[in-house]
Design an enzyme around this catalytic site. Structure first.
Site, PDB file in Angstrom:
ATOM      1  N   ASP A  13      10.861  -7.736   8.287  1.00 43.38           N
ATOM      2  CA  ASP A  13      11.378  -6.858   9.335  1.00 43.38           C
ATOM      3  C   ASP A  13      10.205  -6.226  10.103  1.00 43.38           C
ATOM      4  OD1 ASP A  13      13.287  -5.428  10.780  1.00 43.38           O
ATOM      5  OD2 ASP A  13      13.515  -3.857   9.273  1.00 43.38           O
ATOM      6  N   GLU A  38       7.443  -7.263  15.033  1.00 41.58           N
ATOM      7  CA  GLU A  38       7.213  -7.595  16.462  1.00 41.58           C
ATOM      8  C   GLU A  38       5.742  -7.450  16.836  1.00 41.58           C
ATOM      9  OE1 GLU A  38       9.627  -5.450  15.337  1.00 41.58           O
ATOM     10  OE2 GLU A  38      11.061  -7.091  15.281  1.00 41.58           O
ATOM     11  N   ASP A  43      19.015  -5.416  15.515  1.00 40.11           N
ATOM     12  CA  ASP A  43      19.967  -4.298  15.475  1.00 40.11           C
ATOM     13  C   ASP A  43      20.987  -4.371  16.599  1.00 40.11           C
ATOM     14  OD1 ASP A  43      18.556  -3.502  13.319  1.00 40.11           O
ATOM     15  OD2 ASP A  43      17.500  -1.873  14.324  1.00 40.11           O
TER      16      ASP A  43
END
Ligand code: MIG
Length: 830
Positions: A422, A425, A501
């Site tokens: 997770d 990025e 999300d």
């Protein structure tokens, strides 16, 4: 504040800043505002092998033919191109290809057995034609390849009837024409159908015109953008903030061929473990141990199939990755082995944050090894992550990736079998808002130091590759499951991707379909959305509709951050029953799904497909945002509006059968079908042979028995069936099973031929059950290998018998059963 509340309020405050930041991004990417220097006259040199180089005082261009339908174009400033390097390209050893070069003073023509690349020398322009002389794509006459400072850009002609697809993870409708897009991995902190960019970047475009496709892959990892008609209605362009113009042109003209070649170039999604195709239950976060066991017990007691449970960040000790919070999980090994006995696989989250804590072993090791990112002045770079002040592994370095891989040993020994990477990025928090690393940070790569501006888009992909490699090191013959939030072109080689999300709204259910299809069209084959949306908990009907659709998507999990519970039984008996049925449908279809994943691994075709991939010449089909194919035989048309109990379905050409009622339709047709909450519209292609199996509570609960083939008639049809052990890599050494099925209407009988098994995988003894649909009359006789099968009075009787056949008058189905001996068999129905 509790973590979750903090997260919710952060998300809310982030939303308000979204609009502003979105505008800023658009300005930065606006190509028109710059003072572009276009490449002028170029002089060709003698062709070398499959390549021609062109030079001007400012730049060098290289055109290389890799296959008859794949050409690479590279334009670099200066006289000598720098080292050739790609994070995405997986294949460079293309076989020799025959190329013809011709030319005049004004042009060079490079001809393969499939296309012609026509290069105009002054001003330098590149165009692609097929051998019938049809123009496929060309540089814009007004402006071709250009640069401005460090920025590079290429403008191309945009015919009015050309449509564009792909571009990675985008939440916009399938057809990307008329907008501009940015490639910059970003945690958008809440997104909708217009937010751009998102977590994953794949600068790959599939263009479609008059039923013919070509592809374009811009292999540049800097922040880049695609303008598909904003700057000008008849030009499209792509460019980046740095690096080279470096693109691959895929001539098609079949969109499947474009995608096949693209995924040959950047790699395909390896076959996942079979359990990972089951259903996964997730929450942010299930803890303590008692809660996890409670969830697992509920699945088994309620008879709802499930293969995995996800542990989100709260399992960790103060968000220290690779640790357990012992007050919540005192005995991970004990818990995980108990759960495993019940068929549950545990997947744990891992973040790229290493807490700055001198007592913490991961921090100590990273510090000692010099594995963390440093500022340009050589001091450690740190920022805020879940554990507070954190430092970050430099995944661009092979040494760091190897170290990262070693960190998984403990949790693998505890019994964790999947990891989700997770926040990669990468996202860090600045003043509570998601932000990313400073662009001038230097990463250590095999080619030397590189700025974060260049590495940013591949940081997550490199983390997922290090994670996969680490898992493989400790479990060399077990297929790993890695799921990543951020990735780049080719990331499917290392991990599945999920769409981050999303929200528990009908809009998000709707947008999840083009979004996942767009990912599939970009090579990201193993993808999924949080079923139900991560926040807030959806309405009961929305969840039920979403799950009904979600069981037909490649990665299938419910993931919720609450508040409130979101399990298939969360909304009372009636909906629990429907939700169970949805998940059961997936489990019965596991052999079909498994074959779709196998095809993805072999050919690059996505598991979840837009209609345009199969029906590129059907103008209605190519614009279908809310219907999709699973493999090539099942068409799914989810209901995406509250209080809708019927929906219009667009069936492409051919025969289609209603999956639930067997009603036959002939496409192309628009059909309004009944869609009560209990029933998602699903259709089967006439000619399909759909493998399935008995219902299990988890994929590995028992061996397949019977192996079922549902045969939907439409002329002569053929199909391939693949199987292996579902967990190891032995299939790569021939331990797999392949059979071919042929169904044909003979003058006096319907024949079904099954070839002998190929390959060295032998499943346990089992029965074969063939279900022939659309048999309007009761057969007089059914034979297998010339020997008559006994007729049975009911399906129940057939269930208990080793062989026999029955006829279902109500549904027009003939059922044949006989032992699956693995040898060639021919059944005939008269
Ligand atoms: O800032 O780990 O997208 O799936 O539950 C939020 C907590 C961090 C974001 C992921 C989400 C996950 C959550 N994470």
């Amino acid at each position: 504040m509790k973590t979750k509340d903090r997260c919710l309020s952060t998300l809310n405050s982030r939303l308000s800043t979204l609009t502003t930041s979105f505008c800023l991004l658009l300005c930065v990417a606006n190509p028109a505002s710059a003072d572009w220097q276009s490449v002028g006259r170029m002089t060709p040199s003698e062709p070398q092998g499959n390549q021609v180089t062109f030079r001007s005082p400012q730049a060098t261009a290289i055109v290389t033919v890799l296959t008859p339908d794949l050409v690479r174009v590279r334009l670099v400033p200066g006289a000598t191109p720098g080292p050739d390097c790609s994070w995405a390209v997986a294949k460079t050893d293309w076989p020799q290809v025959a190329v013809q070069f011709t030319g005049s003073t004004e042009s060079r023509i490079i001809r393969t057995s499939e296309i012609e690349v026509r290069v105009q020398l002054s001003p330098f322009r590149v165009a692609f034609y097929d051998l019938s002389g049809r123009l496929i794509a060309k540089d814009a006459d007004s402006r071709g390849m250009s640069w401005e400072g460090a920025r590079v850009r290429c403008w191309k002609w945009m015919p009015p009837d050309e449509h564009y697809f792909g571009l990675g993870e985008k939440s916009t409708p399938l057809d990307k024409r008329g907008r501009s897009y940015i490639m910059w991995n970003t945690d958008p902190a809440g997104f909708d159908a217009s937010t751009d960019p998102l977590y994953q970047s794949v600068p790959f475009l599939l263009a479609l015109r008059e039923g013919r496709a070509y592809g374009l892959f811009f292999d540049n990892t800097y922040r880049s953008s695609f303008d598909l008609g904003v700057e000008s209605p008849d030009l499209y362009s792509f460019g980046a903030e740095g690096g080279e113009i470096n693109y691959y042109f895929f001539a098609g003209p079949d969109p499947k061929r474009v995608l096949g070649r693209f995924t040959e170039l950047v790699g395909r999604s390896p076959l996942p473990p079979r359990w990972a195709m089951g259903y996964i239950q997730s929450r942010y976060s299930y803890y303590p141990e008692r809660k996890v066991r409670f969830i697992a017990d509920n699945f088994r007691e309620r008879g709802i199939p499930c293969d995995g449970i996800f542990l989100d960040i709260d399992y960790m000790d103060g968000f220290r990755i690779f640790t357990w919070e012992k007050s919540r999980f005192p005995d991970p090994h004990g818990m995980l082995s108990d759960l495993r006995r019940e068929g549950f696989h545990i997947i744990a989250i891992v973040d790229p944050y290493v807490k700055v804590d001198p007592q913490y072993w991961v921090y100590q090791q990273g510090l000692a090894g010099g594995y963390f990112l440093k500022k340009p002045d050589g001091t450690l770079y740190s920022g805020k992550g879940w554990p507070g002040e954190s430092v970050f592994p430099d995944f661009a370095s092979a040494k760091v990736r190897a170290w990262w891989g070693s960190l998984f040993q403990g949790q693998l020994e505890d019994g964790v079998v999947g990891f989700l990477t997770d926040m990669n990025e990468p996202t860090i928090f600045k003043a509570d808002l998601p932000a990313t690393f400073d662009l001038d940070l230097m990463h250590e790569t095999a080619q030397g130091p590189r700025p974060h501006a260049q590495i940013h888009n591949v940081y997550g992909m490199l983390e997922s590759s290090a994670t996969r490699d680490g898992m493989l090191r400790f479990r060399p013959n077990e297929r790993p499951l890695v799921i990543t939030r951020a990735t780049f072109a080719g990331g499917q080689r290392f991990a599945a991707q999920w769409s981050g999300d999303n929200w528990g709204t009908w809009d998000h259910l709707r947008l999840s379909m083009p979004m996942l299809m767009t990912m599939g069209l970009s090579g990201l084959q193993f993808s999924g959305a949080d079923i139900g949306g991560i926040f807030p908990v959806p309405s009961p009907e929305l969840y039920t509709r979403w799950l009904a659709a979600g069981v037909f998507t490649p990665f299938c999990w419910t993931h919720s951050g609450g508040p409130g519970n979101l399990e298939p039984w969360a909304f009372g008996n009636r909906l629990e029953e429907i939700n169970r049925h949805s998940i059961e449908t997936r489990y019965k279809l596991l052999p079909y799904l498994y074959n779709a994943f196998w095809e993805a691994a072999e050919t690059g075709m996505p598991v979840m497909r837009p209609l345009l991939l199969e029906y590129p010449d059907d103008p209605a089909a190519i614009q279908q945002n809310d219907e999709f194919l699973l493999g090539d035989d099942l068409l799914i048309a989810p209901v995406t509006k509250d209080d809708d109990f019927e929906r219009e379905v667009c069936l492409p050409r051919g025969v289609w059968y209603d999956f639930w009622t067997d009603r036959r339709s002939s496409g192309p047709e628009r059909l309004t079908v009944n869609a009560p909450l209990e029933r998602i519209p699903v259709f089967v292609r006439g000619g399909a042979i759909v493998p399935s199996q008995q219902l299990l509570q988890y994929a590995g609960q028992a061996a397949i028995d019977p192996l079922i083939f549902d045969i939907y008639r439409s002329g002569t049809s053929t199909s391939t069936y693949y199987e292996d052990d579902g967990i190891s890599f032995d299939y790569q050494h021939g331990v797999s099973l392949l059979q071919y099925l042929t169904v044909a209407q003979q003058p006096d009988a319907l024949s079904i031929e099954i070839s002998a098994r190929e390959g060295r995988y032998t499943p346990p003894a089992r029965a074969l059950l063939l279900k022939v649909h659309d048999e309007r009359t009761r057969p007089r006789q059914v034979t297998v290998g010339g020997k008559e099968l006994p007729a049975r009075n009911s399906e129940k009787e057939l269930d208990h018998a080793a062989e026999g056949w029955t006829y279902d008058h109500a549904r027009n189905i003939v059922c044949l059963k006989f032992p699956d001996r693995g040898v060639a068999a021919k059944a005939e129905i008269r």
